[in-house]
Write a protein that holds these residues in place. Structure first.
Motif, short mmCIF file in Angstrom:
data_model
loop_
_atom_site.label_atom_id
_atom_site.label_comp_id
_atom_site.label_asym_id
_atom_site.label_seq_id
_atom_site.Cartn_x
_atom_site.Cartn_y
_atom_site.Cartn_z
N THR A 4 -7.74 14.40 -9.10
CA THR A 4 -7.00 13.47 -9.95
C THR A 4 -6.64 14.24 -11.22
O THR A 4 -7.09 15.36 -11.45
CB THR A 4 -7.85 12.26 -10.31
OG1 THR A 4 -9.01 12.73 -11.00
CG2 THR A 4 -8.26 11.48 -9.08
N ASN A 34 -0.57 8.70 -5.04
CA ASN A 34 -1.24 7.78 -4.12
C ASN A 34 -0.74 6.35 -4.30
O ASN A 34 0.15 6.08 -5.10
CB ASN A 34 -2.77 7.87 -4.27
CG ASN A 34 -3.28 7.16 -5.52
OD1 ASN A 34 -2.52 6.53 -6.25
ND2 ASN A 34 -4.57 7.27 -5.75
N SER A 35 -1.31 5.45 -3.56
CA SER A 35 -0.78 4.08 -3.50
C SER A 35 -0.85 3.36 -4.85
O SER A 35 -0.12 2.42 -5.10
CB SER A 35 -1.54 3.27 -2.45
OG SER A 35 -2.94 3.29 -2.78
N SER A 36 -1.75 3.83 -5.71
CA SER A 36 -1.88 3.20 -7.03
C SER A 36 -1.03 3.89 -8.09
O SER A 36 -1.13 3.58 -9.27
CB SER A 36 -3.34 3.23 -7.49
OG SER A 36 -4.18 2.80 -6.45
N GLY A 37 -0.25 4.85 -7.64
CA GLY A 37 0.59 5.56 -8.58
C GLY A 37 -0.12 6.72 -9.27
O GLY A 37 0.42 7.32 -10.20
N TYR A 38 -1.31 7.05 -8.83
CA TYR A 38 -2.06 8.15 -9.42
C TYR A 38 -1.50 9.49 -8.97
O TYR A 38 -1.10 9.64 -7.81
CB TYR A 38 -3.53 8.08 -9.02
CG TYR A 38 -4.31 6.96 -9.68
CD1 TYR A 38 -3.67 5.88 -10.26
CD2 TYR A 38 -5.70 7.01 -9.71
CE1 TYR A 38 -4.39 4.87 -10.85
CE2 TYR A 38 -6.43 5.99 -10.31
CZ TYR A 38 -5.77 4.92 -10.87
OH TYR A 38 -6.48 3.91 -11.45
#
Lengths: 253, 253
Positions: A4, A34-38
């Motif tokens: 991350t 990723n799916s959370s915008g990370y």
DNA sequence: CTTGACCTTTACGCAGCGTAAACGTTTATG
DNA sequence: CATAAACGTTTACGCTGCGTAAAGGTCAAG
């Protein structure tokens, strides 16, 4: 291995802001989002970041780094050489600046009366600058760099009293020039007094005196209309008369 | 004498934008504003601008200049000294950077095939870094700084052919390890071939070979789970077998 | 009266981030 | 299981020292 933004930041020692900025300018984009915008970074990105930081250490602009990392090796080498030249220029400039600061400090440390000093400084600086700009090249050619530099240094180091005295003498010369010119004879007593005063005046700024240099300067006076204009403004034909007087005083001709 | 903004700009060689900016930040405010809102500068402002430009030449920030020009002379000297220190730091940094750029260029110039070179460079750098990070301390303790530095240097200077050869040999070792392990005997011919190949592999990066160092490294392999994991991943019990083979090869025990 | 030269203010842009602010997500803890 | 803490996101202003429009007023010359 995936990282991350915080992990990568800690690993590499930069801030997350920096990583986001690099993403923004397209210098280092995450492997995926990723799916959370990370932002998720992979090994490839870690490697690239290493390179980025390496070049950044070398003071290369991010724009140049972007370009460099997209090019083959010989271009990278060329870019580095180019960069090296820039650094050299930068250092040369720094050296010059430091020398100037040194001079200024030394100059300020020698006591110069505080009051009204600001103006005084300005005058001297302007004087040297103008001198240098107008006659620097010519004088340097004729008498060499050392003479000129020493002259400037002497001027900069001059005390205020001396400076005032020098200006006073300069005004006096004009008066004597008038009187001497009236005699019509460059070898007359007045005219030789004029030449002597001119020598004195000269020695305020010149490191040492020599008849040859004095005579040379006198010749320059005539060759340079700026000088003739100055003297002729006060006494018509004054410049030529002064030159003749100096030449006799110096024993030339 | 009074000057409009353009006159002053031309006199001093700066742009009108600069003068307006200096007005804006309060560094150089005009003597007065005329009825049309024009900025009018006087002699005092000309002088002050001279000083501003002088300090600017010395790379002093406008903020510092503002402060300096509002202080008496001795403070100005102190400020200049402070500034000089900053410049020194800056130059030292520059020197370091330049040395690094030089090294990098020299390093890149030694023939390394262009193609795919970025990866190659990345690999080598990473390898050394990782090595250094993971084992640096231990190895340094055991063999001294010179050995480690020399090893790194040798790695960095290695040609791509050698690097490839080294990796190939590394893979080969794993194969031979499998065969040798099958014999069950660390003193078997295959096992000694294994140890010999390991020595060769080692010599790619080590500056010189000694039985003691080789044996020492073998012991370290067992003490460090990262090594055992690597060899055991390919051949169960491979790390221990390799160590035993090396110890025998090196004539220890 | 118009043209052009000169003046004004306002404001975005540059490099490379630091530093909020305002808000969603994941993980640890009570 | 709820909640807090830790982590993630975007947006946006700030720093230096001006360059560079843009939109408009002032003044001397033709």
């Amino acid at each position: 291995m995936e990282y991350t933004i915080n992990k990568l930041a800690q690993m590499s020692g930069v801030t997350t802001r920096t990583l986001r900025y690099y993403d923004q300018i397209g210098l280092l984009t995450p492997a995926r989002i990723n799916s959370s915008g990370y932002r998720i970074y992979g090994q490839k990105e870690v490697d690239r970041l290493q390179h980025i930081l390496f070049y950044r250490e070398l003071d290369v602009s991010l724009e140049d780094i972007t370009a460099i990392l997209n090019k083959p090796d010989f271009d990278q080498t060329a870019a580095l050489k180019n960069h090296y030249n820039k650094l050299q220029t930068k250092r040369a400039r720094l050296d010059k600046i430091m020398a100037n600061v040194e001079k200024t400090i030394a100059h300020k440390e020698r006591g110069i009366s505080m009051q009204d000093n600001e103006k005084f400084e300005g005058l001297k600086e302007k004087m040297i600058e103008e001198n240098e700009q107008k006659y620097g090249d010519e004088i340097r050619k004729k008498y060499g760099n050392e003479t000129v530099d020493a002259s400037n240094a002497k001027l900069m180091g001059m005390s205020q009293e001396n400076y005032v005295a020098m200006n006073k003498l300069g005004a006096e010369i004009l008066l004597v020039l008038k009187e001497a010119y009236a005699t019509g004879d460059p070898s007359s007593e007045k005219a030789q007094e004029l030449a002597a005063k001119h020598k004195e005046w000269l020695m305020f700024s010149w490191p040492s005196y020599s008849k040859e240099a004095h005579a040379g300067l006198a010749e320059m006076y005539m060759a340079d209309e700026r000088f003739t204009a100055y003297y002729d403004k006060h006494v018509k034909g004054g410049a030529q008369f002064l030159r003749d007087a100096i030449l006799i005083y110096a024993g030339i001709k």
